[in-house]
Motif scaffolding. Sequence first.
Motif, PDB file in Angstrom:
ATOM      1  N   THR A  71      44.591  35.619  39.713  1.00 17.55           N
ATOM      2  CA  THR A  71      44.660  37.086  39.840  1.00 17.55           C
ATOM      3  C   THR A  71      45.582  37.592  38.747  1.00 17.55           C
ATOM      4  O   THR A  71      46.356  36.823  38.166  1.00 17.55           O
ATOM      5  N   ARG A  72      45.486  38.889  38.453  1.00 17.88           N
ATOM      6  CA  ARG A  72      46.441  39.465  37.488  1.00 17.88           C
ATOM      7  C   ARG A  72      47.105  40.669  38.149  1.00 17.88           C
ATOM      8  O   ARG A  72      46.503  41.340  39.011  1.00 17.88           O
ATOM      9  N   PRO A  73      48.345  40.936  37.716  1.00 15.92           N
ATOM     10  CA  PRO A  73      49.081  42.039  38.345  1.00 15.92           C
ATOM     11  C   PRO A  73      48.531  43.391  37.929  1.00 15.92           C
ATOM     12  O   PRO A  73      48.087  43.571  36.787  1.00 15.92           O
ATOM     13  N   ILE A  74      48.507  44.327  38.875  1.00 13.53           N
ATOM     14  CA  ILE A  74      48.163  45.730  38.548  1.00 13.53           C
ATOM     15  C   ILE A  74      49.199  46.627  39.225  1.00 13.53           C
ATOM     16  O   ILE A  74      49.755  46.261  40.268  1.00 13.53           O
ATOM     17  N   GLN A  75      49.419  47.773  38.631  1.00 15.04           N
ATOM     18  CA  GLN A  75      50.341  48.746  39.233  1.00 15.04           C
ATOM     19  C   GLN A  75      49.584  49.528  40.294  1.00 15.04           C
ATOM     20  O   GLN A  75      48.486  50.049  40.040  1.00 15.04           O
ATOM     21  N   HIS A  81      47.549  43.101  43.015  1.00 18.35           N
ATOM     22  CA  HIS A  81      46.802  42.047  42.321  1.00 18.35           C
ATOM     23  C   HIS A  81      45.323  42.368  42.336  1.00 18.35           C
ATOM     24  O   HIS A  81      44.813  42.944  43.283  1.00 18.35           O
ATOM     25  N   GLU A  82      44.663  41.954  41.261  1.00 18.17           N
ATOM     26  CA  GLU A  82      43.205  42.040  41.228  1.00 18.17           C
ATOM     27  C   GLU A  82      42.675  40.735  40.642  1.00 18.17           C
ATOM     28  O   GLU A  82      43.404  40.023  39.937  1.00 18.17           O
ATOM     29  N   PRO A  83      41.403  40.393  40.940  1.00 15.64           N
ATOM     30  CA  PRO A  83      40.870  39.145  40.393  1.00 15.64           C
ATOM     31  C   PRO A  83      40.940  39.159  38.872  1.00 15.64           C
ATOM     32  O   PRO A  83      40.669  40.180  38.240  1.00 15.64           O
ATOM     33  N   ALA A  84      41.322  38.019  38.276  1.00 14.02           N
ATOM     34  CA  ALA A  84      41.418  37.946  36.817  1.00 14.02           C
ATOM     35  C   ALA A  84      40.035  37.871  36.176  1.00 14.02           C
ATOM     36  O   ALA A  84      39.857  38.241  35.022  1.00 14.02           O
ATOM     37  N   ARG A  85      39.057  37.377  36.928  1.00 11.59           N
ATOM     38  CA  ARG A  85      37.701  37.213  36.379  1.00 11.59           C
ATOM     39  C   ARG A  85      36.680  37.710  37.384  1.00 11.59           C
ATOM     40  O   ARG A  85      36.925  37.659  38.593  1.00 11.59           O
ATOM     41  N   PRO A  86      35.509  38.118  36.882  1.00 15.15           N
ATOM     42  CA  PRO A  86      34.438  38.436  37.826  1.00 15.15           C
ATOM     43  C   PRO A  86      33.979  37.166  38.550  1.00 15.15           C
ATOM     44  O   PRO A  86      34.178  36.052  38.049  1.00 15.15           O
ATOM     45  N   ILE A  87      33.372  37.359  39.705  1.00 12.17           N
ATOM     46  CA  ILE A  87      32.835  36.224  40.470  1.00 12.17           C
ATOM     47  C   ILE A  87      31.317  36.383  40.559  1.00 12.17           C
ATOM     48  O   ILE A  87      30.814  37.473  40.861  1.00 12.17           O
ATOM     49  N   VAL A  88      30.613  35.300  40.263  1.00 11.45           N
ATOM     50  CA  VAL A  88      29.150  35.304  40.350  1.00 11.45           C
ATOM     51  C   VAL A  88      28.725  34.226  41.350  1.00 11.45           C
ATOM     52  O   VAL A  88      29.165  33.085  41.258  1.00 11.45           O
ATOM     53  N   LEU A  89      27.904  34.621  42.308  1.00 14.60           N
ATOM     54  CA  LEU A  89      27.359  33.678  43.291  1.00 14.60           C
ATOM     55  C   LEU A  89      25.932  33.343  42.903  1.00 14.60           C
ATOM     56  O   LEU A  89      25.150  34.250  42.603  1.00 14.60           O
ATOM     57  N   VAL A  90      25.605  32.051  42.899  1.00 17.40           N
ATOM     58  CA  VAL A  90      24.229  31.652  42.553  1.00 17.40           C
ATOM     59  C   VAL A  90      23.710  30.681  43.613  1.00 17.40           C
ATOM     60  O   VAL A  90      24.040  29.485  43.588  1.00 17.40           O
ATOM     61  N   PRO A  91      22.914  31.176  44.575  1.00 17.97           N
ATOM     62  CA  PRO A  91      22.288  30.248  45.518  1.00 17.97           C
ATOM     63  C   PRO A  91      21.119  29.527  44.870  1.00 17.97           C
ATOM     64  O   PRO A  91      20.384  30.120  44.077  1.00 17.97           O
ATOM     65  N   ALA A 129      31.313  40.291  44.461  1.00 18.55           N
ATOM     66  CA  ALA A 129      30.641  39.338  43.554  1.00 18.55           C
ATOM     67  C   ALA A 129      29.270  39.856  43.127  1.00 18.55           C
ATOM     68  O   ALA A 129      28.607  40.582  43.866  1.00 18.55           O
ATOM     69  N   SER A 130      28.860  39.457  41.930  1.00 17.83           N
ATOM     70  CA  SER A 130      27.467  39.653  41.505  1.00 17.83           C
ATOM     71  C   SER A 130      26.680  38.420  41.945  1.00 17.83           C
ATOM     72  O   SER A 130      27.252  37.359  42.185  1.00 17.83           O
ATOM     73  N   ILE A 131      25.369  38.582  41.992  1.00 22.49           N
ATOM     74  CA  ILE A 131      24.540  37.486  42.507  1.00 22.49           C
ATOM     75  C   ILE A 131      23.429  37.148  41.520  1.00 22.49           C
ATOM     76  O   ILE A 131      22.691  38.040  41.074  1.00 22.49           O
ATOM     77  N   GLY A 132      23.344  35.855  41.185  1.00 20.92           N
ATOM     78  CA  GLY A 132      22.206  35.356  40.429  1.00 20.92           C
ATOM     79  C   GLY A 132      21.341  34.515  41.359  1.00 20.92           C
ATOM     80  O   GLY A 132      21.712  34.277  42.514  1.00 20.92           O
ATOM     81  N   PRO A 144      23.415  37.353  36.288  1.00 23.84           N
ATOM     82  CA  PRO A 144      23.969  38.606  35.781  1.00 23.84           C
ATOM     83  C   PRO A 144      24.583  38.438  34.393  1.00 23.84           C
ATOM     84  O   PRO A 144      25.039  37.337  34.054  1.00 23.84           O
ATOM     85  N   PRO A 145      24.629  39.515  33.596  1.00 21.74           N
ATOM     86  CA  PRO A 145      25.299  39.425  32.294  1.00 21.74           C
ATOM     87  C   PRO A 145      26.787  39.114  32.486  1.00 21.74           C
ATOM     88  O   PRO A 145      27.346  39.418  33.535  1.00 21.74           O
ATOM     89  N   GLY A 146      27.391  38.507  31.508  1.00 19.30           N
ATOM     90  CA  GLY A 146      28.834  38.225  31.582  1.00 19.30           C
ATOM     91  C   GLY A 146      29.156  36.981  32.382  1.00 19.30           C
ATOM     92  O   GLY A 146      30.315  36.747  32.743  1.00 19.30           O
ATOM     93  N   ILE A 147      28.152  36.143  32.636  1.00 18.28           N
ATOM     94  CA  ILE A 147      28.400  34.950  33.460  1.00 18.28           C
ATOM     95  C   ILE A 147      29.381  33.989  32.770  1.00 18.28           C
ATOM     96  O   ILE A 147      30.077  33.218  33.420  1.00 18.28           O
ATOM     97  N   GLY A 148      29.469  34.098  31.428  1.00 16.22           N
ATOM     98  CA  GLY A 148      30.379  33.225  30.677  1.00 16.22           C
ATOM     99  C   GLY A 148      31.839  33.458  31.012  1.00 16.22           C
ATOM    100  O   GLY A 148      32.656  32.544  30.901  1.00 16.22           O
ATOM    101  N   ASP A 149      32.193  34.674  31.417  1.00 15.32           N
ATOM    102  CA  ASP A 149      33.595  34.985  31.748  1.00 15.32           C
ATOM    103  C   ASP A 149      33.897  34.753  33.219  1.00 15.32           C
ATOM    104  O   ASP A 149      35.033  34.914  33.655  1.00 15.32           O
TER     105      ASP A 149
END
Length: 214
Positions: free
Chosen positions: A55-59, A70-80, A99-102, A123-128
């Motif tokens: 997570t990363r700090p937020i004001q 705190h907020e998640p540092a990265r997006p989360i992608v779920l792939v069933p 989460a986004s879903i693939g 979803p786009p951005g799966i690399g991050d």
Amino acid sequence: MAESILPRVTLIEHPLIRVRLSRLREKTTPSPEFRERLHEIAQLMVYEVTRGFETRPIQIETPICETTGHEPARPIVLVPILRAGLGMLTGVLAILPEASIGHIGMARDERTHLPEKYYLNVPPGIGDADVLLIDPMLATGQSAAAAVAQLKSEGATRIHFICLVSCPDGIAHLTSAHPDVAIYTAAIDEELDARAYIVPGLGDAGDRYFGTSG
Ligand code: URA
């Protein structure tokens, strides 16, 4: 509660999971209860699977004052992995609604007996992203390893495989094909039978979840 077997394999042991898994294994458990227990186990597992997520700090501002949140540092992608992965997805999504879903569909080629992709949408951005690849049964590990390869070819670099029941063959195949992928499982069963079903296992997870068994 969670025990590391190999460096990248975590057995999530908990009484709440153990009791629910026993209901899933019981052959007389009907589909409506099978679905509910699977959703509950998936939710319970998510706490352990995401334990290392950064997570990363937020004001933020409370009703009283400014403070650090705190907020998640990265997006989360779920792939069933279709189709049985859809059953676990419902539980995971209840805890990770952001989460986004693939989706990935794998089927066995009748000629080569190897898994072939028949559908892939991520979803786009799966690399991050932190990617949770979801399938309740890690049996031979062939489909899981092929699905991981597909996700990597789409750019995924942080892949976590979450399953309900695994066995030594499946773990060995997935860890040797993709040593970077973390595996989370609620049970490591004894072996595979001649039809590649996990023993003692719980039968065909997709059929039992969707009510399509004979
Ligand atoms: N898939 C299932 O649904 N069950 C098994 O035991 C093995 C693969």
